[in-house]
Motif scaffolding. Structure first.
Motif, PDB file in Angstrom:
ATOM      1  N   THR A  44       0.878  -1.164   0.000  1.00 37.68           N
ATOM      2  CA  THR A  44       0.000   0.000   0.000  1.00 37.68           C
ATOM      3  C   THR A  44       0.916   1.215   0.000  1.00 37.68           C
ATOM      4  O   THR A  44       1.813   1.320   0.836  1.00 37.68           O
ATOM      5  N   TYR A 217       3.627  -0.839   3.882  1.00 36.65           N
ATOM      6  CA  TYR A 217       3.098   0.506   3.692  1.00 36.65           C
ATOM      7  C   TYR A 217       4.302   1.356   3.332  1.00 36.65           C
ATOM      8  O   TYR A 217       5.201   1.556   4.148  1.00 36.65           O
ATOM      9  N   ARG A 234      -2.212   2.907  11.593  1.00 34.20           N
ATOM     10  CA  ARG A 234      -2.400   1.633  10.906  1.00 34.20           C
ATOM     11  C   ARG A 234      -2.128   0.441  11.819  1.00 34.20           C
ATOM     12  O   ARG A 234      -2.353  -0.698  11.440  1.00 34.20           O
TER      13      ARG A 234
END
Length: 307
Positions: A44, A217, A234
């Motif tokens: 991501t 991430y 997160r």
């Protein structure tokens, strides 16, 4: 849970084939990982874009087709691209086409980039990802031996002009492919990374996480508050950085953040001050138990690599 769909546990045959087959190269490794990670999340990015292993492998094959139309096996291809996960995929695509990727740090000055182009003897320079669109995918990677030169990584030039270091496929991924044997419970973790991919530590870290089935991430540029925000919001489990990053995060108020989700802190490329490592260990936790909550300190892993 949804995040387990497409995990290695769902395709043990492909997983075993990957672990026992050996001979992986930059051009083949992501496609092989996609055979058993499939629809699992690979990355991501900070802008919200996500890609699965299969989507990333398809992108590598498509870009490899574009590179193969323009160069011959063994040619050098300079990748003067922004620091995003796609820089890693572009490097894998160049390798899949049989050429040698030369990733360039996007913080380099134009004259430094020109030096890399000339010094490497580049046959192709890619300055925008759009240049790799529109070709037919390269279904099979150009054959390569793990001992062949796989990529050129240029130094920062602290002792003169940047120098290109020739690294083999075995040097770049030979030590991380065993990560595919990670126990399945690790696949619920997430790592936050904000390293330059054109630096060997950033490249190796992302390859290791990909092989280990741990999604990333990815931040294109390191800013201490951005990293702390990501870890806290997160509930990420790992962070990989260099000592200077840890110092900046500490100065940016890491002690005031809720970082108990972090299980492992990883540092490399320079000597980590033991007292600072101890502080970050206390900010994380070794495990989170129902009712009891976070227990113990996080693990701090220090590696001292090719530098």
């Amino acid at each position: 849970p949804e995040q387990w769909v497409g995990s290695p546990a769902m395709n043990p045959i492909a997983r075993a084939r990957f672990l026992l087959g050996g001979g992986h190269t930059l051009g083949t490794v992501l496609g092989a990982l996609a055979d058993f990670h499939g629809g699992s999340r690979l990355v991501t990015e900070a802008d919200g874009e996500e890609r699965t292993y299969r989507e990333a492998a398809d992108r590598v094959a498509a870009w490899a087709g574009a590179v193969a139309e323009r160069v011959e096996p063994g040619d050098r291809v300079v990748l003067a691209l922004p620091n995003g996960y796609d820089l890693l995929l572009a490097a894998l695509a160049v390798s899949r086409a049989g050429a040698i990727p030369v990733p360039v740090n996007d913080r380099m000055r134009p004259d430094e980039v020109e030096h890399v182009i000339e010094d490497s003897g580049a046959h192709l320079v890619v300055r925008a990802l759009a240049e790799l669109d529109g070709a037919d995918p390269l279904v099979a990677a150009v054959p390569a031996d793990p001992g062949d030169v796989a990529a050129l990584f240029y130094t920062s030039g602290t002792t003169g002009k940047p120098k290109g270091a020739e690294l083999t496929h075995r040097a770049l991924i030979g030590g991380v492919t065993a990560g595919a044997a990670n126990p399945d419970w690790l696949f619920g973790l997430e790592a936050v990374v904000g390293l330059p991919i054109a630096h060997i530590m950033g490249f190796a870290a992302l390859m290791g996480l990909a092989c280990g089935g741990i999604p990333v991430y990815f931040l294109p540029h390191f800013r201490p508050t951005d990293v702390l925000d990501a870890l806290e919001s997160r509930k990420s489990s790992l962070f990989i950085g260099v000592p200077a990053m840890y110092r900046m995060m500490w100065e940016a108020g890491a002690a005031e953040r809720d970082l108990r989700s972090v299980r492992v802190w990883i540092s490399g490329a320079d000597a980590m001050p033991p007292d600072l490592a101890a502080e970050f260990r206390k900010l994380g936790a070794s495990v989170h138990l129902p009712i009891v909550g976070s227990v113990g300190d996080a693990l701090f892993v220090e590696g001292y690599g090719m530098v």
